[in-house]
Enzyme design. Structure first.
Site, mmCIF file in Angstrom:
data_model
loop_
_atom_site.group_PDB
_atom_site.id
_atom_site.type_symbol
_atom_site.label_atom_id
_atom_site.label_comp_id
_atom_site.label_asym_id
_atom_site.label_seq_id
_atom_site.Cartn_x
_atom_site.Cartn_y
_atom_site.Cartn_z
ATOM 1 N N ARG A 122 33.842 2.432 22.111
ATOM 2 C CA ARG A 122 34.474 2.406 20.791
ATOM 3 C C ARG A 122 33.436 1.983 19.757
ATOM 4 N NH1 ARG A 122 38.022 -2.067 17.957
ATOM 5 N NH2 ARG A 122 38.620 -0.881 16.113
ATOM 6 N N HIS A 161 36.186 0.270 9.669
ATOM 7 C CA HIS A 161 36.008 -1.092 10.161
ATOM 8 C C HIS A 161 35.402 -1.918 9.032
ATOM 9 C CE1 HIS A 161 35.675 -3.524 14.091
ATOM 10 N NE2 HIS A 161 35.484 -4.373 13.089
ATOM 11 N N GLU A 201 42.150 -3.521 12.179
ATOM 12 C CA GLU A 201 42.608 -4.830 11.708
ATOM 13 C C GLU A 201 42.903 -4.845 10.211
ATOM 14 O OE1 GLU A 201 39.970 -7.910 13.046
ATOM 15 O OE2 GLU A 201 40.410 -7.545 15.153
ATOM 16 N N ASN A 247 43.773 -5.741 19.209
ATOM 17 C CA ASN A 247 42.667 -6.684 19.237
ATOM 18 C C ASN A 247 43.256 -8.075 19.415
ATOM 19 O OD1 ASN A 247 41.293 -4.367 18.565
ATOM 20 N ND2 ASN A 247 40.578 -5.086 16.581
ATOM 21 N N TYR A 253 42.360 -12.224 20.494
ATOM 22 C CA TYR A 253 41.376 -13.269 20.774
ATOM 23 C C TYR A 253 41.997 -14.612 21.125
ATOM 24 C CZ TYR A 253 37.804 -10.101 19.025
ATOM 25 O OH TYR A 253 36.964 -9.025 18.870
ATOM 26 N N GLU A 278 39.792 -4.676 21.333
ATOM 27 C CA GLU A 278 38.836 -5.778 21.227
ATOM 28 C C GLU A 278 39.378 -6.974 21.994
ATOM 29 O OE1 GLU A 278 37.475 -7.074 17.390
ATOM 30 O OE2 GLU A 278 37.347 -5.028 16.600
#
Length: 457
Positions: A78, A117, A162, A288, A290, A363
């Site tokens: 990606r 992005h 995002e 994504n 985290y 991600e």
């Protein structure tokens, strides 16, 4: 963790990067400035005054990087397309992505481009940026241009990455480019980013209806710090703005009513007709992930941000008195708490509460301050992080979630936005002085995961 965790046949194993973070060559071949080229030159905007002017020079070293991907056994990669590079005069910038796609395919690696992005052309920001509706239409034009060139070889496409970060860190907290602090503008920016997604999907699908289209959103499990009413309501508000404000328009064709009420005083009243444009049928959704948000609504609670990657400068429009207290979990070098269970929670929630769509982790990774010892980075913390989150993915698949692939962040150490080069997320260490690449222990571990089809025992 232990126990067998072998993924289904055909599961995609990948890694991810973004153009401004890795490419460098910011004025090569006619590339014009983006908002990040401007933002990094604002005093104090980026730690250490770092810029992406060179980054890790992926623009000139992409063949070396593709060879590394091949050696690791990646099946998918990606990357993002730089809007200003792709629109350089004479097609010189877009030719770079043409070469990159061909190199990936020659190496047996499936390309997964992301069209946005965060690197908005500065000329469009000068005209008002994402808070202006016309930017969404300009994005659709750009998407169609790139797709017309690469769509014959690239099947899977992601439109925006995002949108929460681009809108609220860019236009509410000012932590990211373009560095504005205008809450009402941030809400309109978020809406127009999603509108841009819908218009771009329409335009690209009209060219090649057999290609597959989606977007990548950053999602969090959100937990109240206690069962106190203030904490529960704060968690509702944060979940609303972080998760549902994007998922509901994209997948359900409506905004959540409670969030609209939360932000009503900012004059946010998007046209109803836009929701049908945003709610284009998507073939996949990128996630994504985290960390988890643990949220307190007590104005006297300690304003720690350990459980939240994006809590330090209050981008939570319409969510006053929100705090993100530490829960005592281990943290990465970013100060972000490590909670793989939150990823499984997010995946299962999507499966249960939204229409069926193929899901991909686009991600997931851990950033640290690290340097090589005897030529090698021994990054056991990153290996533990990835192992735990892959097992959470495996658990979600066992619960019926249609998770089809995993892209770790990131392939290479790179420019980490407002953190500059102070934190490293890569599987591959980059010496920023020489640009020499060296796989870390985590790269070798991930290669073995791919070979086995999962973390195994």
């Amino acid at each position: 963790m232990s126990g067998a965790a072998i993924f289904p046949d055909g599961f995609r194993w990948g890694a991810a990067t973004a153009a401004y973070q890795v490419e460098g060559a910011t004025s090569a071949d006619g590339r014009a400035p983006s908002v990040w080229d401007t933002f990094v030159r604002r005093p104090g905007a980026v730690l250490g005054g770092d810029t992406g002017d060179v980054a890790v020079d992926h623009y000139h070293r992409f063949r070396e990087d593709v060879a590394i991907m091949r050696d690791l056994g990646l099946t998918s990669y990606r990357f993002s397309v730089s809007w200003t590079r792709a629109q350089a005069p004479g097609g010189r910038g877009l030719a770079f992505y043409d070469r990159l796609v061909d190199a990936l395919l020659d190496a047996g690696i499936e390309p997964w481009p992301t069209l946005y992005h965060w690197d908005l052309p500065q000329t469009l920001e000068d005209a008002g940026g994402w808070p202006v509706r016309d930017t969404a239409h300009r994005f659709a034009d750009y998407a169609a241009e790139v797709h017309a060139v690469l769509g014959d070889r690239v099947r899977n496409w992601l439109t925006v990455n995002e949108p929460w970060c681009a809108a609220f860190l860019g236009y509410a907290s000012g932590d990211h480019a373009p560095g504005r602090r205008e809450p009402a503008a941030a809400l309109h920016a978020a809406h127009h980013l999603m509108l841009a997604h819908g218009l771009a999907v329409q335009a690209m699908r009209a060219q090649r209806p057999d290609n597959l289209f989606g977007a990548a959103v950053n999602l969090y499990a959100v937990t109240p710090a206690s069962d106190a009413e203030a904490d529960v309501d704060a968690a509702r508000r944060v979940d609303g703005l972080q998760n549902r404000f994007f998922l509901d328009p994209l997948l359900l064709g409506r905004y959540p009513g409670d969030v609209l009420a939360d932000v009503e005083r900012y004059g946010f009243a998007p046209p109803d007709a836009d929701l049908a444009l945003i709610n284009q049928p998507v073939d996949h959704l990128g996630i994504n992930y985290y960390s988890r948000h643990t949220v307190s609504g007590d104005p006297d609670s300690a304003p720690q941000a350990a459980s939240s990657p994006f809590a330090e400068h209050s981008p939570w429009v319409g969510s006053e008195h929100v705090r993100f207290p530490s829960t005592g979990r281990p943290t990465t070098g970013m100060g972000w708490e490590i909670d793989p269970s939150g990823l499984a929670e997010v995946l299962v929630r999507l499966h249960r509460e939204y229409p069926a769509v193929d899901l991909y982790i686009t991600e997931n990774g851990a950033g640290y301050q690290e340097e090589p010892a005897n030529g090698t980075v021994h990054d056991a913390g990153r290996i533990g992080y990835l192992d735990g989150h892959l097992r959470a993915c495996h658990d979600a698949i066992g619960a019926g979630v249609p998770l089809r692939g995993y892209f770790t962040w990131s392939l290479l150490d790179n420019f980490e936005w407002a953190w500059g080069y102070s934190r490293r997320f890569g599987l591959v260490h980059v010496d920023y002085a020489t640009l020499r690449r060296a796989p870390k222990d985590s790269a070798r571990w991930y290669a073995e995961v791919i070979r086995r089809g999962g973390p195994g025992e």
